[in-house]
Design a protein around this motif. Structure first.
Motif, short mmCIF file in Angstrom:
data_model
loop_
_atom_site.label_atom_id
_atom_site.label_comp_id
_atom_site.label_asym_id
_atom_site.label_seq_id
_atom_site.Cartn_x
_atom_site.Cartn_y
_atom_site.Cartn_z
N GLY A 155 38.40 29.05 34.93
CA GLY A 155 38.11 29.92 33.78
C GLY A 155 36.92 30.83 34.02
O GLY A 155 36.96 32.03 33.70
N PHE A 156 35.85 30.28 34.61
CA PHE A 156 34.68 31.11 34.92
C PHE A 156 35.04 32.17 35.96
O PHE A 156 34.60 33.31 35.87
N ALA A 157 35.85 31.79 36.96
CA ALA A 157 36.26 32.75 37.99
C ALA A 157 37.11 33.87 37.37
O ALA A 157 36.93 35.05 37.71
N ALA A 158 38.01 33.51 36.47
CA ALA A 158 38.84 34.53 35.79
C ALA A 158 37.95 35.45 34.97
O ALA A 158 38.14 36.68 34.98
N ALA A 159 37.00 34.88 34.26
CA ALA A 159 36.08 35.70 33.46
C ALA A 159 35.29 36.64 34.36
O ALA A 159 35.12 37.83 34.03
N ALA A 160 34.83 36.14 35.51
CA ALA A 160 34.07 36.97 36.44
C ALA A 160 34.90 38.16 36.91
O ALA A 160 34.42 39.30 36.95
N ARG A 161 36.16 37.90 37.27
CA ARG A 161 37.04 38.99 37.72
C ARG A 161 37.25 40.03 36.61
O ARG A 161 37.21 41.23 36.85
N GLU A 162 37.47 39.54 35.40
CA GLU A 162 37.73 40.45 34.28
C GLU A 162 36.47 41.25 33.91
O GLU A 162 36.56 42.44 33.63
N PHE A 163 35.32 40.58 33.90
CA PHE A 163 34.07 41.31 33.63
C PHE A 163 33.85 42.37 34.71
O PHE A 163 33.45 43.49 34.41
N HIS A 164 34.08 42.00 35.95
CA HIS A 164 33.91 42.95 37.06
C HIS A 164 34.82 44.16 36.88
O HIS A 164 34.40 45.31 37.05
N ALA A 165 36.07 43.90 36.49
CA ALA A 165 37.04 44.99 36.31
C ALA A 165 36.62 45.96 35.21
O ALA A 165 36.95 47.15 35.27
N CYS A 166 35.89 45.46 34.20
CA CYS A 166 35.44 46.37 33.12
C CYS A 166 34.03 46.90 33.33
O CYS A 166 33.50 47.55 32.45
N GLY A 167 33.45 46.62 34.49
CA GLY A 167 32.14 47.17 34.81
C GLY A 167 30.96 46.41 34.23
O GLY A 167 29.86 46.94 34.17
N HIS A 168 31.17 45.17 33.84
CA HIS A 168 30.09 44.34 33.29
C HIS A 168 29.52 43.47 34.41
O HIS A 168 29.82 42.28 34.50
N ALA A 169 28.71 44.08 35.24
CA ALA A 169 28.22 43.43 36.46
C ALA A 169 27.39 42.18 36.18
O ALA A 169 27.54 41.17 36.88
#
Length: 180
Positions: A155-169
């Motif tokens: 779940g944390f990994a999925a969140a990291a990928r999704e945040f990265h995709a929206c530019g939330h570094a």
């Protein structure tokens, strides 16, 4: 500038956002002061109810100890009630941190209640990619609290990928770290 023109809502939002910057810089006392001021200014505004959830959500998120975060959550629930003090669109800025705080404190029923509200707000009201990422992060905290380590990491990994995709570094980095 908002203060100079009597724009209490803009001033309160600016103070809240400045508090986030202070948190990022590790200036917790400054952040607390800015949030206290933001809360006072928001309460003076005709549309400050849009900001109460956001201000309390930031207060919850900045609490490093689970018991402290739960205390802020309880304070917020006692002080922000009903349609005159909360806005459906803005409520997600409280619901996500509340879910995480409750999970970290192992208050699983409370976490599930806020998670259910978060899912509704993200999927029906807000419908924005960063809130979907936030949902994954909140759910991962619940998974971790219930001992499902592999599910939490995923779940944390999925969140990291999704945040990265929206530019939330910063959010992406936090979730990558939590994924281990």
């Amino acid at each position: 500038m908002h203060r100079a023109i009597g724009g209490a809502t803009g001033e309160a939002l600016s103070l809240q956002r400045r508090s986030e910057l202070a948190i990022y810089r590790g200036q917790m006392d400054r952040a607390r002061g800015l949030l206290d001021e933001a809360l006072d200014v928001a309460r003076q505004s005709d549309v400050g109810f849009h900001l109460l959830d956001r201000i309390y959500g930031t207060r919850i998120a900045m609490a490093t100890q689970p018991d402290a975060a739960l205390g802020v959550l309880e304070e917020a629930e006692a002080n922000v009630r009903g349609p005159l003090e909360s806005c459906p669109g803005c409520r997600i800025t409280f619901a996500i941190p509340a879910t995480i705080a409750a999970a970290r404190a192992h208050e699983l029923d409370l976490a599930a209640s806020h998670q259910q509200q978060s899912e509704y707000l993200a999927n029906v009201v807000m419908k924005l990619p960063a809130w979907y990422a936030s949902l994954h992060e909140a759910q991962a905290h619940i998974e971790r609290a219930t001992g499902r380590v592999a599910a939490a990491r995923a779940g944390f990994a999925a969140a990291a990928r999704e945040f990265h995709a929206c530019g939330h570094a910063l959010d992406a980095a936090r979730c990558r770290e939590l994924a281990g």
